[in-house]
Design a protein around this motif. Structure first.
Motif, short mmCIF file in Angstrom:
data_model
loop_
_atom_site.label_atom_id
_atom_site.label_comp_id
_atom_site.label_asym_id
_atom_site.label_seq_id
_atom_site.Cartn_x
_atom_site.Cartn_y
_atom_site.Cartn_z
N THR A 1 0.81 -1.23 0.00
CA THR A 1 0.00 0.00 0.00
C THR A 1 0.84 1.27 0.00
OG1 THR A 1 -0.09 -0.06 2.40
CG2 THR A 1 -1.95 -1.06 1.23
N ARG B 1 -4.08 -5.92 4.13
CA ARG B 1 -5.32 -5.66 4.88
C ARG B 1 -6.15 -4.59 4.19
NH1 ARG B 1 -2.74 -2.87 10.30
NH2 ARG B 1 -1.22 -1.60 9.22
N ASN C 1 8.01 -8.17 2.55
CA ASN C 1 8.27 -6.73 2.70
C ASN C 1 7.50 -6.08 3.85
OD1 ASN C 1 8.93 -3.87 1.67
ND2 ASN C 1 6.69 -3.97 1.63
N TYR D 1 11.90 -4.80 17.23
CA TYR D 1 12.18 -4.73 15.80
C TYR D 1 13.47 -5.48 15.45
CZ TYR D 1 12.80 -2.55 11.15
OH TYR D 1 12.96 -2.31 9.80
N THR E 1 10.11 6.76 4.03
CA THR E 1 8.78 6.14 4.06
C THR E 1 8.08 6.52 5.37
OG1 THR E 1 9.54 4.17 5.20
CG2 THR E 1 9.66 4.12 2.80
N1 LIG Z 1 12.06 2.67 5.98
C1 LIG Z 1 13.30 2.30 6.29
O1 LIG Z 1 14.20 3.16 6.48
C2 LIG Z 1 13.65 0.84 6.38
C3 LIG Z 1 14.98 0.51 6.68
C4 LIG Z 1 15.34 -0.84 6.73
C5 LIG Z 1 14.39 -1.83 6.51
N2 LIG Z 1 13.09 -1.48 6.24
C6 LIG Z 1 12.12 -2.55 5.97
O2 LIG Z 1 11.52 -2.31 4.72
C7 LIG Z 1 10.20 -2.89 4.68
C8 LIG Z 1 9.20 -1.87 4.15
O3 LIG Z 1 9.19 -0.77 5.06
P1 LIG Z 1 8.63 0.68 4.65
O4 LIG Z 1 9.60 1.65 5.17
O5 LIG Z 1 8.23 0.68 3.22
O6 LIG Z 1 7.36 0.73 5.62
P2 LIG Z 1 5.95 1.47 5.48
O7 LIG Z 1 6.02 2.63 4.57
O8 LIG Z 1 5.51 1.67 6.88
O9 LIG Z 1 5.04 0.35 4.78
C9 LIG Z 1 4.79 -0.85 5.45
C10 LIG Z 1 3.89 -1.75 4.61
O10 LIG Z 1 3.60 -2.92 5.42
C11 LIG Z 1 2.19 -3.06 5.52
N3 LIG Z 1 1.76 -3.55 6.82
C12 LIG Z 1 2.17 -3.11 8.04
N4 LIG Z 1 1.47 -3.71 9.00
C13 LIG Z 1 0.59 -4.54 8.37
C14 LIG Z 1 -0.43 -5.45 8.80
N5 LIG Z 1 -0.72 -5.58 10.10
N6 LIG Z 1 -1.12 -6.16 7.88
C15 LIG Z 1 -0.87 -6.00 6.56
N7 LIG Z 1 0.06 -5.17 6.08
C16 LIG Z 1 0.78 -4.44 6.98
C17 LIG Z 1 1.63 -1.65 5.35
O11 LIG Z 1 0.26 -1.75 4.95
P3 LIG Z 1 -0.92 -0.80 5.58
O12 LIG Z 1 -1.05 0.36 4.64
O13 LIG Z 1 -2.10 -1.69 5.61
O14 LIG Z 1 -0.44 -0.37 6.95
C18 LIG Z 1 2.55 -1.08 4.28
O15 LIG Z 1 2.12 -1.45 3.01
C19 LIG Z 1 9.92 -3.35 6.11
O16 LIG Z 1 10.11 -4.74 6.20
C20 LIG Z 1 10.97 -2.61 6.95
O17 LIG Z 1 11.30 -3.33 8.12
C21 LIG Z 1 12.70 -0.16 6.18
#
Ligand SMILES: NC(=O)c1ccc[n+]([C@@H]2O[C@H](COP(=O)([O-])OP(=O)(O)OC[C@H]3O[C@@H](n4cnc5c(N)ncnc54)[C@H](OP(=O)(O)O)[C@@H]3O)[C@@H](O)[C@H]2O)c1
Length: 223
Positions: A10, A33, A79, A146, A179
């Protein structure tokens, strides 16, 4: 035929990866979701709140209904992720939020992988692209959930790879991305928060589009 199974489409990195998959006409199944958003982008969608254990267990029924085609290779992009709650051990915290966190980051990928393996025939291969984090290797104070849940998932995937030669695992650490997860981190209270605010102020955050292109180039186009 290849099938791409992806969670968390999303917004953020998952949204960017999914956009590329769509442009390249890949056959996709998203687990989300938010079914309205996901249906616009994906060939197939399974509705599931990955923090909810009953919904995760119900994937058992939904997976076999969703996949009927003759698939020879499945790419699972793990992801979706949660960073909250950020808290200090001993604080008065809602334990349900701890369970939800572990469900999203650890339990859901385990069960999704199991469901994928159940529908794979003997010649089908599984490539797992696990989106991990530096925090899995270098723990940060107040990020215990985390750091440990991401590390546990990585270890789980590395272990199942030893059990079945059809499985290949690629762990990818995207670095610090612009993000909503980073927005949440900047608003939180933990010793190194200043560093994360600085990354944003100094425009050091990577765009999720740029990271998604790198993942496609390194892994998906060469698989
Ligand atoms: N951002 C960073 O700097 C960073 C750094 C290292 C690693 N990561 C990793 O990269 C990946 C993506 O992170 P992001 O930064 O893109 O995060 P984000 O913008 O917060 O997006 C998270 C995604 O996961 C989904 N999600 C979260 N909780 C959920 C649930 N209960 N059921 C279904 N879907 C759910 C969200 O959907 P909804 O819209 O439904 O909430 C959203 O699509 C993650 O695994 C994170 O640990 C991120």
């Amino acid at each position: 035929m290849d099938l791409f199974v992806i969670t968390g489409i999303t917004k953020g990195l998952g949204y960017s990866i999914n956009n590329i998959l769509k442009k390249e006409n890949k056959y996709t199944l998203s687990i989300s979701r938010n079914i309205e958003v996901s249906q616009e982008y994906n060939n197939r969608v399974i509705e599931c709140d990955l923090s909810n254990i009953s919904q995760i267990i119900d994937l058992n029924r939904k997976f076999s209904e969703a996949i009927t085609d003759n698939i020879t290779r499945i790419v699972f992009i793990n992801n979706a992720g949660a960073i909250d709650p950020i808290y200090k051990v001993g604080e008065d915290i809602d334990y349900e939020n701890i369970v939800k966190h572990i469900n999203v980051n650890y339990i859901a990928p385990i069960i999704i992988t199991n469901e994928i393996m159940k529908i794979m025939n003997k010649d089908c291969r599984l490539e797992i692209i696990n989106i991990t984090t530096g925090a899995a290797e270098r723990p940060l104070a107040k990020w215990a959930l985390y750091s440990s849940s991401k590390k546990a998932t990585k270890t789980y995937f590395e272990t199942i790879k030893l059990e079945d030669e059809r499985i290949n695992v690629l762990n990818y650490d995207p670095g610090v991305m612009d993000t909503s997860m980073q927005g949440y981190i900047r608003k939180s209270n933990f010793p190194l928060v200043g560093k994360f605010r600085e990354y944003s102020e100094e425009k050091m955050l990577k765009s999720p589009d740029e990271v998604a292109k790198d993942i496609m180039k390194r892994y998906i186009q060469t698989l």
